[in-house]
Scaffold this motif. Sequence first.
Motif, PDB file in Angstrom:
ATOM      1  N   GLU A 157      10.120  -0.467  50.833  1.00 47.45           N
ATOM      2  CA  GLU A 157      10.388  -1.905  50.941  1.00 47.45           C
ATOM      3  C   GLU A 157       9.483  -2.576  51.970  1.00 47.45           C
ATOM      4  O   GLU A 157       8.950  -3.668  51.731  1.00 47.45           O
ATOM      5  CB  GLU A 157      11.859  -2.109  51.313  1.00 47.45           C
ATOM      6  N   ASP A 158       9.301  -1.917  53.113  1.00 44.77           N
ATOM      7  CA  ASP A 158       8.482  -2.517  54.171  1.00 44.77           C
ATOM      8  C   ASP A 158       7.010  -2.591  53.760  1.00 44.77           C
ATOM      9  O   ASP A 158       6.335  -3.612  53.989  1.00 44.77           O
ATOM     10  CB  ASP A 158       8.611  -1.711  55.463  1.00 44.77           C
ATOM     11  N   ALA A 159       6.495  -1.509  53.161  1.00 45.89           N
ATOM     12  CA  ALA A 159       5.089  -1.492  52.744  1.00 45.89           C
ATOM     13  C   ALA A 159       4.825  -2.544  51.672  1.00 45.89           C
ATOM     14  O   ALA A 159       3.804  -3.246  51.704  1.00 45.89           O
ATOM     15  CB  ALA A 159       4.703  -0.113  52.241  1.00 45.89           C
ATOM     16  N   ALA A 160       5.755  -2.666  50.717  1.00 52.70           N
ATOM     17  CA  ALA A 160       5.582  -3.650  49.644  1.00 52.70           C
ATOM     18  C   ALA A 160       5.607  -5.072  50.195  1.00 52.70           C
ATOM     19  O   ALA A 160       4.815  -5.932  49.768  1.00 52.70           O
ATOM     20  CB  ALA A 160       6.672  -3.473  48.597  1.00 52.70           C
ATOM     21  N   ALA A 161       6.508  -5.333  51.144  1.00 49.93           N
ATOM     22  CA  ALA A 161       6.582  -6.670  51.726  1.00 49.93           C
ATOM     23  C   ALA A 161       5.303  -6.996  52.480  1.00 49.93           C
ATOM     24  O   ALA A 161       4.775  -8.123  52.382  1.00 49.93           O
ATOM     25  CB  ALA A 161       7.793  -6.768  52.655  1.00 49.93           C
ATOM     26  N   ALA A 162       4.781  -6.005  53.224  1.00 51.55           N
ATOM     27  CA  ALA A 162       3.561  -6.248  53.995  1.00 51.55           C
ATOM     28  C   ALA A 162       2.360  -6.467  53.084  1.00 51.55           C
ATOM     29  O   ALA A 162       1.582  -7.411  53.276  1.00 51.55           O
ATOM     30  CB  ALA A 162       3.304  -5.077  54.939  1.00 51.55           C
ATOM     31  N   SER A 163       2.185  -5.621  52.081  1.00 58.46           N
ATOM     32  CA  SER A 163       1.041  -5.799  51.178  1.00 58.46           C
ATOM     33  C   SER A 163       1.182  -7.083  50.380  1.00 58.46           C
ATOM     34  O   SER A 163       0.189  -7.765  50.084  1.00 58.46           O
ATOM     35  CB  SER A 163       0.893  -4.602  50.237  1.00 58.46           C
ATOM     36  N   GLY A 164       2.414  -7.454  50.035  1.00 58.14           N
ATOM     37  CA  GLY A 164       2.633  -8.704  49.321  1.00 58.14           C
ATOM     38  C   GLY A 164       2.197  -9.913  50.134  1.00 58.14           C
ATOM     39  O   GLY A 164       1.582 -10.838  49.601  1.00 58.14           O
ATOM     40  N   ARG A 165       2.488  -9.896  51.441  1.00 57.61           N
ATOM     41  CA  ARG A 165       2.064 -11.010  52.305  1.00 57.61           C
ATOM     42  C   ARG A 165       0.536 -11.071  52.389  1.00 57.61           C
ATOM     43  O   ARG A 165      -0.059 -12.161  52.359  1.00 57.61           O
ATOM     44  CB  ARG A 165       2.658 -10.843  53.703  1.00 57.61           C
ATOM     45  N   ILE A 166      -0.099  -9.905  52.492  1.00 60.24           N
ATOM     46  CA  ILE A 166      -1.561  -9.866  52.584  1.00 60.24           C
ATOM     47  C   ILE A 166      -2.196 -10.380  51.298  1.00 60.24           C
ATOM     48  O   ILE A 166      -3.146 -11.179  51.319  1.00 60.24           O
ATOM     49  CB  ILE A 166      -2.027  -8.425  52.892  1.00 60.24           C
TER      50      ILE A 166
ATOM     51  N   MET B  76       0.926  -4.172  41.100  1.00 59.89           N
ATOM     52  CA  MET B  76       1.998  -4.379  40.141  1.00 59.89           C
ATOM     53  C   MET B  76       3.280  -4.827  40.835  1.00 59.89           C
ATOM     54  O   MET B  76       3.994  -5.699  40.336  1.00 59.89           O
ATOM     55  CB  MET B  76       2.268  -3.115  39.326  1.00 59.89           C
ATOM     56  N   HIS B  77       3.565  -4.235  41.981  1.00 57.45           N
ATOM     57  CA  HIS B  77       4.757  -4.641  42.728  1.00 57.45           C
ATOM     58  C   HIS B  77       4.673  -6.125  43.088  1.00 57.45           C
ATOM     59  O   HIS B  77       5.678  -6.861  42.994  1.00 57.45           O
ATOM     60  CB  HIS B  77       4.899  -3.787  43.998  1.00 57.45           C
ATOM     61  N   ALA B  78       3.508  -6.574  43.481  1.00 60.65           N
ATOM     62  CA  ALA B  78       3.341  -7.982  43.838  1.00 60.65           C
ATOM     63  C   ALA B  78       3.515  -8.892  42.624  1.00 60.65           C
ATOM     64  O   ALA B  78       4.045 -10.006  42.744  1.00 60.65           O
ATOM     65  CB  ALA B  78       1.978  -8.202  44.484  1.00 60.65           C
TER      66      ALA B  78
END
Length: 391
Positions: free
Chosen positions: A122-131, A168-170
């Motif tokens: 969850e944390d990695a996806a949120a961080a990469s999504g913001r980037i 894909m997650h983003a």
Amino acid sequence: MPGGSSLSAESVRRIRLRRQQLRAPHAGGPADVVRNLLAVQSQEFAYARWTLAQRSSAGSPPVVTAADVEQAVADGTILRTHILRPTWHFVHRDDLGWLMGLSAERLHQGNKGMYRQTGIDEDAAAASGRILAAAVADGAHKTREELAAVLGQAGFPSKGLGFIYHLMHAEISRVLVSGSPVRSAGGALKQTYALLEERVPGFLTSPLAGEDREQALGQLALRYFSSRGPATVKDCAVWSGLTMKDVKRGIDVAEEISPGSLGTVHFDGLEFYLASEEVGALTNGHHSSAIQDGGLPRLDLIQCYDEYVMGYSQSRHFLGGTAPYFPEDNGPMHVVLVDGRLAGWWRHGFSGRACELDVRMNRPATAAEQDALQAEADRYGRFLGMETKLV
């Protein structure tokens, strides 16, 4: 809901061809095709353009070209993203919100194993999504290669499955969606990513629940069976990624939304749903004349992921063969239809300024079929805007 009629295999194919707009009446343009079909599988972008064009106003003139489809994607009328199933689809921007509301959580659930394997918590996806969001903000649409560099500089995977699943997650999380295609220095068309909230202002990011979800199920069932019927509940469930229970509920809600719009027929021990006017045509014995579209044979070159193929699972056997086909010399190869039945394989290649069509029929073509194939090759050439020849 009207019911009780029976079908022949030929009737199934003819109705599907017409409802999917591979036969008249055709759509007015690419956006209308997507509205009718709701979602169109499009991981093979070059061929998926043709899927939309060949269903649009046929003939010369007018001719819907590859450039017309690309423009509809560029201006955001048609969007391309991971939706319904874990692959790319074209969707109309007006339908993206509620379709994503139906499918996003199931897509994330289905990807959980790959998220664990690639270290996407969850944390990695949120961080990469913001980037990723910051990288494409203010209309700065970026190619996959450009986003790989952005993620790599931030310490995230820039290649392989890790990179693919961060992107894909983003998409599934309503951060990214397709941007305006660009051409490389060599002329190759490349897809880009954009910020979803800029492409679809006012987009709702929360999952659907309660009455909103019920209405969405009804809309999906109504539009799926109207455009792809005759089809079964299982066909719709596999295509949409929903459960059979959800599809059955959707059929009930569709009757409330538009009473009498869907009907049922029976064939091979299965119940099929379809637009009710087709049931009436069968019942009155006028079906053949209602759907006949010109002389025979009719030959179509469709992509192997065309909705005429991928729109069905339980009843795909009406196609008359298995698709896609992967020959030893690289693939996939796409589908040749003769009167709605699989009759061979094809793909395009380019030499200089010409397009070469590699067509392999599964039996020797008759003279009439060869003429029909040449006419279809000419139509494909008009779509591409270049000389096209059979090889």
